[in-house]
Design a protein around this motif. Structure first.
Motif, PDB file in Angstrom:
ATOM      1  N   PHE A  80       0.820  -1.206   0.000  1.00 43.06           N
ATOM      2  CA  PHE A  80       0.000   0.000   0.000  1.00 43.06           C
ATOM      3  C   PHE A  80       0.854   1.256   0.000  1.00 43.06           C
ATOM      4  CE2 PHE A  80      -0.310  -2.294   4.023  1.00 43.06           C
ATOM      5  CZ  PHE A  80       0.213  -1.425   4.970  1.00 43.06           C
ATOM      6  N   GLY A  81       2.053   1.135  -0.604  1.00 40.72           N
ATOM      7  CA  GLY A  81       2.864   2.302  -0.933  1.00 40.72           C
ATOM      8  C   GLY A  81       3.714   2.862   0.176  1.00 40.72           C
ATOM      9  N   MET A  82       3.921   2.102   1.244  1.00 41.83           N
ATOM     10  CA  MET A  82       4.716   2.602   2.359  1.00 41.83           C
ATOM     11  C   MET A  82       6.073   1.908   2.423  1.00 41.83           C
ATOM     12  SD  MET A  82       1.956   3.135   5.426  1.00 41.83           S
ATOM     13  CE  MET A  82       0.539   4.204   5.205  1.00 41.83           C
ATOM     14  N   SER A  83       6.963   2.479   3.223  1.00 43.44           N
ATOM     15  CA  SER A  83       8.324   1.954   3.333  1.00 43.44           C
ATOM     16  C   SER A  83       8.400   0.842   4.367  1.00 43.44           C
ATOM     17  CB  SER A  83       9.280   3.080   3.729  1.00 43.44           C
ATOM     18  OG  SER A  83      10.556   2.562   4.061  1.00 43.44           O
ATOM     19  N   ALA A  84       9.227  -0.153   4.087  1.00 39.69           N
ATOM     20  CA  ALA A  84       9.448  -1.231   5.041  1.00 39.69           C
ATOM     21  C   ALA A  84      10.146  -0.743   6.306  1.00 39.69           C
ATOM     22  CB  ALA A  84      10.270  -2.340   4.384  1.00 39.69           C
ATOM     23  N   TRP A  85      10.738   0.447   6.226  1.00 40.17           N
ATOM     24  CA  TRP A  85      11.402   1.003   7.402  1.00 40.17           C
ATOM     25  C   TRP A  85      10.410   1.308   8.523  1.00 40.17           C
ATOM     26  CZ3 TRP A  85      16.243   0.653   8.645  1.00 40.17           C
ATOM     27  CH2 TRP A  85      17.198   0.513   7.644  1.00 40.17           C
ATOM     28  N   ILE A  86       9.138   1.389   8.200  1.00 41.39           N
ATOM     29  CA  ILE A  86       8.127   1.587   9.252  1.00 41.39           C
ATOM     30  C   ILE A  86       8.165   0.402  10.216  1.00 41.39           C
ATOM     31  CG2 ILE A  86       5.645   1.701   9.716  1.00 41.39           C
ATOM     32  CD1 ILE A  86       5.343   3.247   7.117  1.00 41.39           C
ATOM     33  N   TYR A  87       8.242  -0.807   9.644  1.00 40.47           N
ATOM     34  CA  TYR A  87       8.308  -1.986  10.506  1.00 40.47           C
ATOM     35  C   TYR A  87       9.664  -2.070  11.202  1.00 40.47           C
ATOM     36  CZ  TYR A  87       8.207  -6.801  12.121  1.00 40.47           C
ATOM     37  OH  TYR A  87       8.266  -7.927  12.896  1.00 40.47           O
ATOM     38  N   GLY A  88      10.734  -1.690  10.482  1.00 40.37           N
ATOM     39  CA  GLY A  88      12.048  -1.682  11.114  1.00 40.37           C
ATOM     40  C   GLY A  88      12.098  -0.723  12.286  1.00 40.37           C
ATOM     41  N   GLY A  89      11.482   0.455  12.110  1.00 38.82           N
ATOM     42  CA  GLY A  89      11.432   1.410  13.204  1.00 38.82           C
ATOM     43  C   GLY A  89      10.630   0.893  14.382  1.00 38.82           C
ATOM     44  N   PHE A  90       9.563   0.157  14.085  1.00 37.78           N
ATOM     45  CA  PHE A  90       8.751  -0.443  15.154  1.00 37.78           C
ATOM     46  C   PHE A  90       9.582  -1.431  15.981  1.00 37.78           C
ATOM     47  CE2 PHE A  90       6.421  -4.349  16.249  1.00 37.78           C
ATOM     48  CZ  PHE A  90       5.576  -3.846  17.242  1.00 37.78           C
ATOM     49  N   ARG A  91      10.344  -2.280  15.287  1.00 39.89           N
ATOM     50  CA  ARG A  91      11.156  -3.264  16.014  1.00 39.89           C
ATOM     51  C   ARG A  91      12.201  -2.573  16.893  1.00 39.89           C
ATOM     52  NH1 ARG A  91      10.547  -8.714  14.456  1.00 39.89           N
ATOM     53  NH2 ARG A  91      11.929  -9.016  16.238  1.00 39.89           N
ATOM     54  N   ILE A  92      12.818  -1.539  16.358  1.00 37.47           N
ATOM     55  CA  ILE A  92      13.817  -0.802  17.137  1.00 37.47           C
ATOM     56  C   ILE A  92      13.164  -0.124  18.337  1.00 37.47           C
ATOM     57  CG2 ILE A  92      15.417   1.150  17.089  1.00 37.47           C
ATOM     58  CD1 ILE A  92      15.935   0.470  14.136  1.00 37.47           C
ATOM     59  N   ALA A  93      11.985   0.469  18.110  1.00 30.69           N
ATOM     60  CA  ALA A  93      11.274   1.147  19.198  1.00 30.69           C
ATOM     61  C   ALA A  93      10.907   0.169  20.310  1.00 30.69           C
ATOM     62  CB  ALA A  93      10.020   1.833  18.651  1.00 30.69           C
ATOM     63  N   MET A  94      10.496  -1.036  19.942  1.00 32.34           N
ATOM     64  CA  MET A  94      10.120  -2.022  20.954  1.00 32.34           C
ATOM     65  C   MET A  94      11.324  -2.431  21.797  1.00 32.34           C
ATOM     66  SD  MET A  94       6.979  -2.216  20.816  1.00 32.34           S
ATOM     67  CE  MET A  94       6.983  -3.376  22.185  1.00 32.34           C
ATOM     68  N   ILE A  95      12.481  -2.515  21.164  1.00 28.31           N
ATOM     69  CA  ILE A  95      13.695  -2.860  21.917  1.00 28.31           C
ATOM     70  C   ILE A  95      14.032  -1.748  22.908  1.00 28.31           C
ATOM     71  CG2 ILE A  95      16.181  -3.236  21.723  1.00 28.31           C
ATOM     72  CD1 ILE A  95      15.651  -4.566  19.023  1.00 28.31           C
ATOM     73  N   VAL A  96      13.939  -0.491  22.443  1.00 27.71           N
ATOM     74  CA  VAL A  96      14.256   0.649  23.310  1.00 27.71           C
ATOM     75  C   VAL A  96      13.257   0.745  24.462  1.00 27.71           C
ATOM     76  CG1 VAL A  96      14.415   3.159  23.406  1.00 27.71           C
ATOM     77  CG2 VAL A  96      15.384   1.925  21.455  1.00 27.71           C
ATOM     78  N   VAL A  97      11.963   0.646  24.132  1.00 30.63           N
ATOM     79  CA  VAL A  97      10.933   0.737  25.178  1.00 30.63           C
ATOM     80  C   VAL A  97      11.080  -0.391  26.190  1.00 30.63           C
ATOM     81  CG1 VAL A  97       8.457   0.588  25.623  1.00 30.63           C
ATOM     82  CG2 VAL A  97       9.299   1.976  23.733  1.00 30.63           C
ATOM     83  N   GLY A  98      11.350  -1.602  25.706  1.00 29.41           N
ATOM     84  CA  GLY A  98      11.538  -2.727  26.621  1.00 29.41           C
ATOM     85  C   GLY A  98      12.718  -2.520  27.546  1.00 29.41           C
ATOM     86  N   ALA A  99      13.803  -1.965  26.973  1.00 29.83           N
ATOM     87  CA  ALA A  99      14.990  -1.724  27.796  1.00 29.83           C
ATOM     88  C   ALA A  99      14.719  -0.654  28.856  1.00 29.83           C
ATOM     89  CB  ALA A  99      16.156  -1.301  26.896  1.00 29.83           C
ATOM     90  N   VAL A 100      13.993   0.399  28.485  1.00 27.69           N
ATOM     91  CA  VAL A 100      13.680   1.472  29.433  1.00 27.69           C
ATOM     92  C   VAL A 100      12.781   0.958  30.558  1.00 27.69           C
ATOM     93  CG1 VAL A 100      12.486   3.671  29.714  1.00 27.69           C
ATOM     94  CG2 VAL A 100      13.988   3.308  27.740  1.00 27.69           C
ATOM     95  N   ILE A 101      11.713   0.252  30.186  1.00 28.88           N
ATOM     96  CA  ILE A 101      10.798  -0.276  31.200  1.00 28.88           C
ATOM     97  C   ILE A 101      11.502  -1.274  32.102  1.00 28.88           C
ATOM     98  CG2 ILE A 101       8.720  -1.660  31.558  1.00 28.88           C
ATOM     99  CD1 ILE A 101       7.550  -0.379  29.070  1.00 28.88           C
ATOM    100  N   GLY A 102      12.296  -2.152  31.470  1.00 22.62           N
ATOM    101  CA  GLY A 102      13.025  -3.132  32.265  1.00 22.62           C
ATOM    102  C   GLY A 102      13.989  -2.467  33.228  1.00 22.62           C
ATOM    103  N   GLY A 103      14.666  -1.405  32.763  1.00 25.18           N
ATOM    104  CA  GLY A 103      15.605  -0.694  33.633  1.00 25.18           C
ATOM    105  C   GLY A 103      14.904  -0.024  34.790  1.00 25.18           C
ATOM    106  N   MET A 104      13.750   0.583  34.517  1.00 23.68           N
ATOM    107  CA  MET A 104      13.005   1.254  35.580  1.00 23.68           C
ATOM    108  C   MET A 104      12.486   0.256  36.614  1.00 23.68           C
ATOM    109  SD  MET A 104      10.886   4.038  33.263  1.00 23.68           S
ATOM    110  CE  MET A 104       9.919   4.574  34.670  1.00 23.68           C
ATOM    111  N   MET A 105      11.971  -0.863  36.134  1.00 21.59           N
ATOM    112  CA  MET A 105      11.468  -1.878  37.058  1.00 21.59           C
ATOM    113  C   MET A 105      12.616  -2.490  37.877  1.00 21.59           C
ATOM    114  SD  MET A 105       8.540  -3.825  34.795  1.00 21.59           S
ATOM    115  CE  MET A 105       8.115  -4.914  36.175  1.00 21.59           C
ATOM    116  N   GLY A 106      13.747  -2.699  37.206  1.00 23.25           N
ATOM    117  CA  GLY A 106      14.900  -3.254  37.919  1.00 23.25           C
ATOM    118  C   GLY A 106      15.400  -2.311  38.991  1.00 23.25           C
ATOM    119  N   ALA A 107      15.390  -0.999  38.679  1.00 20.54           N
ATOM    120  CA  ALA A 107      15.851  -0.012  39.665  1.00 20.54           C
ATOM    121  C   ALA A 107      14.931   0.060  40.870  1.00 20.54           C
ATOM    122  CB  ALA A 107      15.953   1.351  38.998  1.00 20.54           C
ATOM    123  N   SER A 108      13.644  -0.283  40.672  1.00 16.92           N
ATOM    124  CA  SER A 108      12.696  -0.237  41.784  1.00 16.92           C
ATOM    125  C   SER A 108      12.652  -1.541  42.574  1.00 16.92           C
ATOM    126  CB  SER A 108      11.294   0.087  41.254  1.00 16.92           C
ATOM    127  OG  SER A 108      10.841  -0.960  40.403  1.00 16.92           O
TER     128      SER A 108
END
Length: 344
Positions: free
Chosen positions: A263-291
């Protein structure tokens, strides 16, 4: 209309010229360097010539193997059982096309007695070129084609009568390289384009092109099944689970990326999603670990968030409608995508 359609990349024009001139020197009619008459489009010309040709010679090279247009043209030739693949360099055919035996013209200099060249001539003659007159293509008013695939398959009953009546062989005759190739056992008869199907290799391992909803959901089911079964089997071994995730990463990028292309979009949208999930998971995991949270709790929370986000993007990508016309990623999906070979 020409008897022979040569599918190639424009970057290989000089090499292909040698092939075309050698065939024309034997009195054969070759379509390889078209000019677009006023009032016509590239799609309509290519479709008309493909339908009327007796055989399709695809010139594989590193450049043509990356061309969606080349793959689309050769797919049609393969369906009509009239494909004659050759290779111009050492790169070989692209993924999904290697099962077709290919004549090696990478070092051919125009010698008419070269063994590999004689294989090509044998296969061309096998399809009736220079021994019979090709049937004329159906006449009618020329109209502008919306895209190459639509032009090729909108009227499959008219497609290349000369192709459909040709016999086909499963491979070049290796033992008779200095003579014409022998006809294969059994004619192709009234061969018709294959019905829509799922091409596993193309969908899961080729990052270019487009796929429709059906192929996407089948591919998703395969990935989900492997991940689910692997997760159950390795629930207590995080390292193995990580390996499974990495193995499935490339197929998932191909699957989701080509659906975005549809539908005319770039595959980088999915690549960005995967990268974002890794970053968000690391941030949440770090915050939970610190608590002071337990590792098990961190894994559960990040896993649930990742699962929900994946379901959301999967539904969005899977339910979007295909663009009905060609876009920068190629023609729209509209049938099975068997092994191909081709032009650009």
């Amino acid at each position: 209309m020409a008897d022979i359609f040569i599918s190639y990349s424009q970057k290989d024009r000089d090499r292909v010229r040698l092939i075309a001139e050698a065939l024309e020197g034997r009195g054969m009619d070759v379509f390889w360097d078209p000019e677009i008459p006023p009032g016509e489009t590239w799609d309509s010309i290519i479709a008309r010539e493909l339908k009327s040709a007796r055989c399709v010679i695809v010139a594989w090279s590193e450049s043509s193997a990356e061309s969606d247009w080349v793959k689309e043209e050769a797919e049609f030739g393969k369906r009509m059982k009239a494909l004659v693949p050759v290779q111009l360099d050492a790169s070989g055919p692209p993924l999904g096309f290697s099962r077709l035996q290919t004549a090696d013209l990478s070092t051919w200099n125009g010698d008419p007695n070269d063994a590999e060249w004689l294989k090509v001539l044998g296969r061309v003659r096998h399809h009736g070129v220079d021994t019979a007159v090709a049937e004329p293509a159906p006449t009618g008013d020329t109209r502008e084609a919306q895209d190459l695939r639509k032009a090729l398959y909108e009227s499959p009953q008219q497609a290349a009568p000369s192709m459909q009546q040709s016999s086909t062989a499963s491979s070049f005759n290796q033992s008779n390289a200095q003579q014409s190739a022998q006809p294969a056992a059994g004619p192709s008869g009234n061969s018709k384009p294959a019905s829509e199907g799922f091409d596993f290799a193309n969908v899961m391992f080729v990052p270019t092109g487009r796929i429709g909803q059906k192929s996407f959901w089948i591919g998703f089911a395969i990935l989900f099944g492997i991940a689910f079964v692997g997760g159950l089997a390795t629930a207590t071994v995080p390292a193995v689970a990580f390996v499974i995730e990495m193995v499935l990463l490339y197929p998932s990028i191909c699957l989701y990326g080509k659906r975005l292309h549809d539908f005319g979009m770039s595959a980088w949208i999915y690549g960005g999603f995967r990268i974002a999930m890794i970053v968000v998971g690391a941030v949440i995991g770090g915050m939970m670990g610190a608590s002071g949270a337990y590792v098990e709790d961190i894994v559960i929370v990040t896993g649930v968030l990742s699962f929900l986000a994946t379901i959301a993007i999967t539904l969005w990508i899977g339910l979007m409608k295909s663009q009905p016309t060609a876009n920068k990623h190629g023609p729209p999906p509209g049938g099975s995508v068997p092994q191909a070979d081709v032009f650009a």
